[in-house]
Scaffold this active site. Structure first.
Site, PDB file in Angstrom:
ATOM      1  N   LYS A   1      -9.156  53.913  34.193  1.00 30.06           N
ATOM      2  CA  LYS A   1      -9.790  55.153  34.661  1.00 30.06           C
ATOM      3  C   LYS A   1      -9.346  55.498  36.084  1.00 30.06           C
ATOM      4  O   LYS A   1      -9.089  56.663  36.410  1.00 30.06           O
ATOM      5  CB  LYS A   1     -11.315  55.002  34.576  1.00 30.06           C
ATOM      6  CG  LYS A   1     -12.099  56.159  35.132  1.00 30.06           C
ATOM      7  CD  LYS A   1     -11.852  57.456  34.385  1.00 30.06           C
ATOM      8  CE  LYS A   1     -12.598  58.610  35.039  1.00 30.06           C
ATOM      9  NZ  LYS A   1     -12.171  59.908  34.547  1.00 30.06           N
TER      10      LYS A   1
ATOM     11  N   LYS B   1     -14.509  59.078  46.011  1.00 23.55           N
ATOM     12  CA  LYS B   1     -14.991  57.749  45.598  1.00 23.55           C
ATOM     13  C   LYS B   1     -13.912  57.028  44.782  1.00 23.55           C
ATOM     14  O   LYS B   1     -13.590  55.867  45.046  1.00 23.55           O
ATOM     15  CB  LYS B   1     -16.269  57.923  44.756  1.00 23.55           C
ATOM     16  CG  LYS B   1     -16.640  56.706  43.918  1.00 23.55           C
ATOM     17  CD  LYS B   1     -17.739  57.022  42.898  1.00 23.55           C
ATOM     18  CE  LYS B   1     -17.343  57.937  41.784  1.00 23.55           C
ATOM     19  NZ  LYS B   1     -17.225  57.443  40.447  1.00 23.55           N
TER      20      LYS B   1
HETATM   21  P1  NAP Z   1     -23.968  63.172  38.608  1.00 28.22           P
HETATM   22  O1  NAP Z   1     -24.152  64.488  37.949  1.00 28.22           O
HETATM   23  O2  NAP Z   1     -23.932  63.106  40.083  1.00 28.22           O
HETATM   24  O3  NAP Z   1     -25.091  62.175  38.040  1.00 28.22           O
HETATM   25  C1  NAP Z   1     -25.209  60.900  38.581  1.00 28.22           C
HETATM   26  C2  NAP Z   1     -26.298  60.128  37.877  1.00 28.22           C
HETATM   27  O4  NAP Z   1     -26.399  58.836  38.513  1.00 28.22           O
HETATM   28  C3  NAP Z   1     -27.682  60.768  37.980  1.00 28.22           C
HETATM   29  O5  NAP Z   1     -28.383  60.507  36.809  1.00 28.22           O
HETATM   30  C4  NAP Z   1     -28.287  60.025  39.165  1.00 28.22           C
HETATM   31  O6  NAP Z   1     -29.696  60.003  39.167  1.00 28.22           O
HETATM   32  C5  NAP Z   1     -27.756  58.628  38.905  1.00 28.22           C
HETATM   33  N1  NAP Z   1     -27.803  57.806  40.113  1.00 28.22           N
HETATM   34  C6  NAP Z   1     -27.115  57.980  41.260  1.00 28.22           C
HETATM   35  N2  NAP Z   1     -27.437  57.028  42.166  1.00 28.22           N
HETATM   36  C7  NAP Z   1     -28.367  56.247  41.560  1.00 28.22           C
HETATM   37  C8  NAP Z   1     -29.085  55.095  41.964  1.00 28.22           C
HETATM   38  N3  NAP Z   1     -28.919  54.543  43.182  1.00 28.22           N
HETATM   39  N4  NAP Z   1     -29.961  54.543  41.090  1.00 28.22           N
HETATM   40  C9  NAP Z   1     -30.127  55.080  39.844  1.00 28.22           C
HETATM   41  N5  NAP Z   1     -29.475  56.170  39.401  1.00 28.22           N
HETATM   42  C10 NAP Z   1     -28.599  56.745  40.251  1.00 28.22           C
HETATM   43  O7  NAP Z   1     -22.594  62.473  38.128  1.00 28.22           O
HETATM   44  P2  NAP Z   1     -21.735  62.755  36.824  1.00 28.22           P
HETATM   45  O8  NAP Z   1     -20.794  63.856  37.103  1.00 28.22           O
HETATM   46  O9  NAP Z   1     -22.630  62.811  35.631  1.00 28.22           O
HETATM   47  O10 NAP Z   1     -20.868  61.415  36.788  1.00 28.22           O
HETATM   48  C11 NAP Z   1     -21.380  60.175  36.347  1.00 28.22           C
HETATM   49  C12 NAP Z   1     -20.213  59.175  36.343  1.00 28.22           C
HETATM   50  O11 NAP Z   1     -19.191  59.652  35.457  1.00 28.22           O
HETATM   51  C13 NAP Z   1     -19.537  59.007  37.708  1.00 28.22           C
HETATM   52  O12 NAP Z   1     -19.134  57.678  37.873  1.00 28.22           O
HETATM   53  C14 NAP Z   1     -18.334  59.929  37.613  1.00 28.22           C
HETATM   54  O13 NAP Z   1     -17.278  59.518  38.470  1.00 28.22           O
HETATM   55  C15 NAP Z   1     -17.968  59.787  36.146  1.00 28.22           C
HETATM   56  N6  NAP Z   1     -17.267  60.935  35.531  1.00 28.22           N
HETATM   57  C16 NAP Z   1     -17.654  62.198  35.811  1.00 28.22           C
HETATM   58  C17 NAP Z   1     -16.952  63.264  35.219  1.00 28.22           C
HETATM   59  C18 NAP Z   1     -17.313  64.688  35.490  1.00 28.22           C
HETATM   60  O14 NAP Z   1     -16.493  65.568  35.149  1.00 28.22           O
HETATM   61  N7  NAP Z   1     -18.463  64.985  36.073  1.00 28.22           N
HETATM   62  C19 NAP Z   1     -15.896  63.015  34.335  1.00 28.22           C
HETATM   63  C20 NAP Z   1     -15.570  61.697  34.039  1.00 28.22           C
HETATM   64  C21 NAP Z   1     -16.259  60.655  34.639  1.00 28.22           C
HETATM   65  P3  NAP Z   1     -30.532  61.163  39.944  1.00 28.22           P
HETATM   66  O15 NAP Z   1     -30.674  62.278  38.960  1.00 28.22           O
HETATM   67  O16 NAP Z   1     -31.793  60.504  40.297  1.00 28.22           O
HETATM   68  O17 NAP Z   1     -29.722  61.551  41.163  1.00 28.22           O
END
Ligand code: NAP
Length: 303
Positions: free
Chosen positions: A193, A261
């Site tokens: 990844k 990140k």
């Molecule tokens: P996001 O919208 O920022 O959501 C992050 C999630 O993590 C939320 O549920 C958040 O909870 C939780 N979280 C963050 N810090 C935490 C903590 N200390 N304890 C418990 N929960 C915590 O991120 P996302 O875009 O869905 O991405 C999630 C992962 O997938 C990341 O690693 C990202 O790099 C990867 N990813 C993202 C994409 C994309 O296009 N977005 C594509 C591929 C991979 P809260 O709601 O409480 O903040």
């Protein structure tokens, strides 16, 4: 004799059908941008789902579609067979696994945890070891693709871990993606990844620089993108992000701070090529102003 054999064969095939159609009880942790559409695909496929999110309220969409809400990762894993984690970064993984009422506090064993977040290979290896000591299996299974692919089960899923464990959850992964591939031992999914996201950063920086260069010399973005999207260098990325640039739409599908990140994680694991270093410096600078916008907002910073 023939009749008895036929009856036995029929009963056996029926047993297989019944076994394979039993849906496991799945727990889902992390209902952010990606977590909601991915978990929704599991609900649509008929899996029983229990969800947890750190901030309350985000679970209501899933609850309305039939999911049960758990009060903590610990209570969630006690009720489920397989737990999927989709959170931001290593710090979030520590909180979910080792925090108060975290997964590793559970008084149960025999569960499989699939960590689909993009995190460091090091934290996957550490959590896998900790899981082993209490009788949990661990896979790292990050995804390539964004919200659109998550909504249509078109993610590409790269997995690190044991073959038997992978085989046991492959149907679940394939409910969310067009492919799920085992690429090596625990941590290998995370390495794959980080490699892919390094290319994503280079594509993004390159597309932004190319458009700005054309603009500086009087060529309009719409004309240039029309040419790019009909040329051999066209791809899904130039189409989606090209449209975003034309529409001034920087709503985050994948945030700029998340690519920072990932570039930092890749650097920690030895990616120090000239292009990767330049991309990291460029995105770090942009993060101050545009961190919560989509990564293509780099074009605003470069301007
Ligand atoms: P996001 O919208 O920022 O959501 C992050 C999630 O993590 C939320 O549920 C958040 O909870 C939780 N979280 C963050 N810090 C935490 C903590 N200390 N304890 C418990 N929960 C915590 O991120 P996302 O875009 O869905 O991405 C999630 C992962 O997938 C990341 O690693 C990202 O790099 C990867 N990813 C993202 C994409 C994309 O296009 N977005 C594509 C591929 C991979 P809260 O709601 O409480 O903040």
């Amino acid at each position: 004799m023939m009749h008895t054999l036929q009856v036995l064969a029929f009963s056996f095939s029926n047993l297989l059908i019944t076994k394979s159609s039993i849906k496991m009880n799945i727990g889902w942790i992390g209902l952010g941008t990606m977590g909601v559409p991915m978990a929704t695909q599991l609900l649509k496929a008929g899996y029983q789902l229990t969800v947890y999110n750190r901030s309350e309220g985000k679970a209501s969409v899933l609850e309305a579609s039939g999911a049960t809400v758990a009060a903590s990762p610990q209570s969630l894993i006690e009720k489920t067979d397989v737990v999927i984690v989709m959170v931001t970064d290593d710090q979030a993984i520590r909180a979910v696994f080792e925090g108060e009422n975290g997964l590793l506090n559970a008084s149960t064993s025999g569960r499989t945890i699939i960590n689909m977040s993009t995190v460091s290979p090091a934290i996957s290896k550490e959590m896998s070891e900790k899981c082993k000591t209490i009788g949990f299996e661990y896979l790292d299974a990050p995804v390539s693709g964004s919200v659109k692919q998550a909504e249509t089960s078109q993610l590409a899923i790269m997995v690190g871990g044991d073959q038997t464990v992978f085989d046991s959850v492959k149907p679940i992964l394939e409910t969310m993606g067009k492919m799920a591939v085992l690429v090596g031992a625990v941590g290998a999914g995370n390495y794959a990844k980080l490699a892919i996201n390094s290319l994503l950063a280079l594509y993004t920086q390159g597309l932004a620089e190319t458009i700005l260069f054309a603009n500086q010399n009087g060529v309009r973005s719409e004309d240039l993108l029309n040419l790019i999207n009909n040329a051999a260098i066209s791809n899904v990325f130039t189409k989606i992000k090209g449209d975003a640039i034309l529409n001034d739409n920087f709503q985050p599908a994948f945030t700029l701070k998340n690519i920072v990140k990932d570039l930092r994680l890749a650097k920690d694991d030895g990616l120090e090529s000239p292009l990767a270093k330049t991309a990291l410096a460029s995105f770090e600078q942009a993060e101050e102003s545009y961190g919560n916008e989509d990564l293509i907002a780099i074009i605003k910073a470069l301007k």
